[in-house]
Motif scaffolding. Structure first.
Motif, mmCIF file in Angstrom:
data_model
loop_
_atom_site.group_PDB
_atom_site.id
_atom_site.type_symbol
_atom_site.label_atom_id
_atom_site.label_comp_id
_atom_site.label_asym_id
_atom_site.label_seq_id
_atom_site.Cartn_x
_atom_site.Cartn_y
_atom_site.Cartn_z
ATOM 1 N N MET A 117 0.842 -1.197 0.000
ATOM 2 C CA MET A 117 0.000 0.000 0.000
ATOM 3 C C MET A 117 0.875 1.243 0.000
ATOM 4 O O MET A 117 2.085 1.176 0.239
ATOM 5 C CB MET A 117 -0.951 0.016 1.198
ATOM 6 C CG MET A 117 -0.280 0.144 2.531
ATOM 7 S SD MET A 117 -1.488 0.181 3.878
ATOM 8 C CE MET A 117 -0.402 0.419 5.291
ATOM 9 N N VAL A 118 0.277 2.376 -0.247
ATOM 10 C CA VAL A 118 0.988 3.647 -0.259
ATOM 11 C C VAL A 118 1.507 3.921 1.154
ATOM 12 O O VAL A 118 0.772 3.744 2.132
ATOM 13 C CB VAL A 118 0.051 4.782 -0.720
ATOM 14 C CG1 VAL A 118 0.725 6.141 -0.573
ATOM 15 C CG2 VAL A 118 -0.384 4.549 -2.158
ATOM 16 N N PRO A 119 2.764 4.350 1.305
ATOM 17 C CA PRO A 119 3.297 4.653 2.639
ATOM 18 C C PRO A 119 2.449 5.684 3.367
ATOM 19 O O PRO A 119 1.871 6.591 2.754
ATOM 20 C CB PRO A 119 4.694 5.207 2.339
ATOM 21 C CG PRO A 119 5.063 4.621 1.021
ATOM 22 C CD PRO A 119 3.780 4.540 0.248
ATOM 23 N N SER A 174 1.835 -3.309 -6.940
ATOM 24 C CA SER A 174 0.676 -3.785 -6.170
ATOM 25 C C SER A 174 0.035 -2.673 -5.368
ATOM 26 O O SER A 174 -1.187 -2.646 -5.185
ATOM 27 C CB SER A 174 1.104 -4.909 -5.220
ATOM 28 O OG SER A 174 1.580 -6.022 -5.926
ATOM 29 N N ALA A 175 0.853 -1.741 -4.862
ATOM 30 C CA ALA A 175 0.321 -0.648 -4.049
ATOM 31 C C ALA A 175 -0.573 0.270 -4.868
ATOM 32 O O ALA A 175 -1.457 0.931 -4.317
ATOM 33 C CB ALA A 175 1.472 0.148 -3.442
ATOM 34 N N LEU A 176 -0.352 0.304 -6.182
ATOM 35 C CA LEU A 176 -1.170 1.149 -7.057
ATOM 36 C C LEU A 176 -2.404 0.418 -7.559
ATOM 37 O O LEU A 176 -3.412 1.055 -7.873
ATOM 38 C CB LEU A 176 -0.340 1.620 -8.250
ATOM 39 C CG LEU A 176 0.981 2.322 -7.931
ATOM 40 C CD1 LEU A 176 1.676 2.718 -9.231
ATOM 41 C CD2 LEU A 176 0.769 3.529 -7.041
ATOM 42 N N ILE A 185 -11.391 7.090 -4.465
ATOM 43 C CA ILE A 185 -10.337 7.316 -3.479
ATOM 44 C C ILE A 185 -8.978 6.995 -4.078
ATOM 45 O O ILE A 185 -7.995 7.727 -3.866
ATOM 46 C CB ILE A 185 -10.600 6.467 -2.214
ATOM 47 C CG1 ILE A 185 -11.795 7.044 -1.443
ATOM 48 C CG2 ILE A 185 -9.362 6.403 -1.325
ATOM 49 C CD1 ILE A 185 -12.211 6.219 -0.242
ATOM 50 N N MET A 186 -8.901 5.916 -4.856
ATOM 51 C CA MET A 186 -7.636 5.554 -5.492
ATOM 52 C C MET A 186 -7.208 6.618 -6.503
ATOM 53 O O MET A 186 -6.012 6.955 -6.592
ATOM 54 C CB MET A 186 -7.761 4.195 -6.179
ATOM 55 C CG MET A 186 -7.884 3.024 -5.218
ATOM 56 S SD MET A 186 -6.490 2.883 -4.055
ATOM 57 C CE MET A 186 -5.118 2.641 -5.200
ATOM 58 N N PHE A 275 3.684 6.256 -15.366
ATOM 59 C CA PHE A 275 3.022 5.022 -14.959
ATOM 60 C C PHE A 275 1.851 5.330 -14.021
ATOM 61 O O PHE A 275 0.749 4.774 -14.183
ATOM 62 C CB PHE A 275 4.037 4.113 -14.245
ATOM 63 C CG PHE A 275 3.562 2.711 -14.023
ATOM 64 C CD1 PHE A 275 3.899 1.695 -14.898
ATOM 65 C CD2 PHE A 275 2.769 2.389 -12.920
ATOM 66 C CE1 PHE A 275 3.455 0.393 -14.697
ATOM 67 C CE2 PHE A 275 2.331 1.095 -12.704
ATOM 68 C CZ PHE A 275 2.677 0.093 -13.597
ATOM 69 N N ILE A 276 2.084 6.222 -13.052
ATOM 70 C CA ILE A 276 1.022 6.580 -12.109
ATOM 71 C C ILE A 276 -0.106 7.312 -12.823
ATOM 72 O O ILE A 276 -1.294 7.099 -12.531
ATOM 73 C CB ILE A 276 1.589 7.437 -10.964
ATOM 74 C CG1 ILE A 276 2.542 6.595 -10.106
ATOM 75 C CG2 ILE A 276 0.467 8.006 -10.084
ATOM 76 C CD1 ILE A 276 3.235 7.368 -9.004
ATOM 77 N N ALA A 277 0.240 8.156 -13.798
ATOM 78 C CA ALA A 277 -0.786 8.880 -14.560
ATOM 79 C C ALA A 277 -1.675 7.899 -15.329
ATOM 80 O O ALA A 277 -2.904 8.075 -15.385
ATOM 81 C CB ALA A 277 -0.133 9.870 -15.517
ATOM 82 N N ASP A 278 -1.082 6.856 -15.919
ATOM 83 C CA ASP A 278 -1.866 5.854 -16.648
ATOM 84 C C ASP A 278 -2.781 5.085 -15.696
ATOM 85 O O ASP A 278 -3.942 4.798 -16.027
ATOM 86 C CB ASP A 278 -0.931 4.883 -17.376
ATOM 87 C CG ASP A 278 -0.252 5.512 -18.586
ATOM 88 O OD1 ASP A 278 -0.758 6.540 -19.072
ATOM 89 O OD2 ASP A 278 0.785 4.990 -19.028
#
Length: 288
Positions: A117-119, A174-176, A185-186, A275-278
């Motif tokens: 998960m996100v820190p 996996s965290a994303l 929320i994601m 990658f996060i933007a996609d």
């Protein structure tokens, strides 16, 4: 104005100093406990920095160890007084992560690998609340609210203009991909990550599934280092109840090398932002 001494750091430094004095005296902890008429676990707790040490205990220990330099004794006793101070997190009750929060509050840099998960320092309020509600068995409303308040208060460290915490973060894919809370929320969480990645003191890299097997598979870890002694670090391994702390130089060096290896396997910061933007677009498409 000088920064207020961190009680957690003072306890750990004092404990290390007392341990060195005991070893130099040639005494076993059991022998020291007998002379002080206390339990042996108390001596271990003092040396590990798990509890505050009173100035009187320091004075008595110095006498047992044959310390005669008054400047040394006075310095250790002052450290003991500072170790008894209360950190900002103490009013929130016996928080399970209080030892770690004390270290994090005083750290200059933090290298972390987050596989699931996100820190916590990078979580949005909505994401943090969802994590708390879904991972703590049967939390009361008061417990959940307190944990959320503490988590958001901890995030002040990365926004402190005087001494922002320098972060080196490796996020497993996996965290994303794990949907915590809801797609909305994601989406907000991933947008927040990309905004934070633009900060000069934050470096973020995603380790994609295509990286295959890697040294971080056993789980999450963080390495904290401190401005007053950059050569000394603490490795924190997160556990269900209490975290595990590793302070031997060989352990810190091992996990530092592991984090360096994970960074080389991960996407670079620019590729990470793409990658996060996609991934953000994927969650946007799932919203009603």
């Amino acid at each position: 104005m000088a920064a207020k001494p961190n009680p957690t750091i003072r306890r750990r430094r004092l404990g290390a100093e007392l341990r060195q004095l005991r070893l130099a005296s040639g005494l076993k902890s059991k022998e020291v406990a007998e002379r002080l008429m206390v339990s042996q676990p108390k001596i271990s707790h003092l040396e590990n920095g798990n509890r505050a040490t009173s100035p009187r205990d320091v004075r008595d220990l110095c006498a047992i160890y044959g310390v005669t330099d008054q400047q040394v004794i006075d310095s250790l006793m002052e450290m003991a007084r500072e170790s008894g101070e209360r950190g900002w997190w103490h009013p929130y009750g016996g928080h399970a992560d209080s030892a770690y929060i004390g270290l994090e509050t005083d750290a200059a840099s933090l290298h972390t690998y987050a596989p699931m998960m996100v820190p916590e320092l990078l979580q949005t309020p909505a994401y943090a609340q969802a994590v708390i509600e879904e991972t703590i068995p049967l939390p009361t409303a008061e417990q959940a609210a307190t944990r959320l308040k503490v988590r958001l208060r901890r995030q002040h460290r990365i926004y402190d203009p005087a001494r922002p915490l320098h972060l080196q973060v490796v996020l497993d894919e996996s965290a994303l991909r794990r949907v915590i809370g809801s797609p909305a929320i994601m989406r907000g969480q991933l947008e927040h990550l990309n905004a934070l990645s633009a900060e000069p003191h934050i470096t973020m890299r995603v380790l994609p599934y295509t990286a295959g097997a890697h040294p971080g598979l056993p789980g999450q870890f963080s390495i904290l280092q401190f401005a007053e002694n950059p050569q000394v670090g603490v490795v924190h391994l997160e556990r269900f109840a209490n975290g595990l702390y590793l302070e031997k130089p060989s352990d810190v060096q091992y996990y530092s090398a592991m984090h360096d290896h994970l960074q080389t396997r991960a996407l670079d910061p620019a590729g990470t932002r793409d990658f996060i933007a996609d991934a953000t677009k994927t969650y946007a498409a799932l919203q009603p």
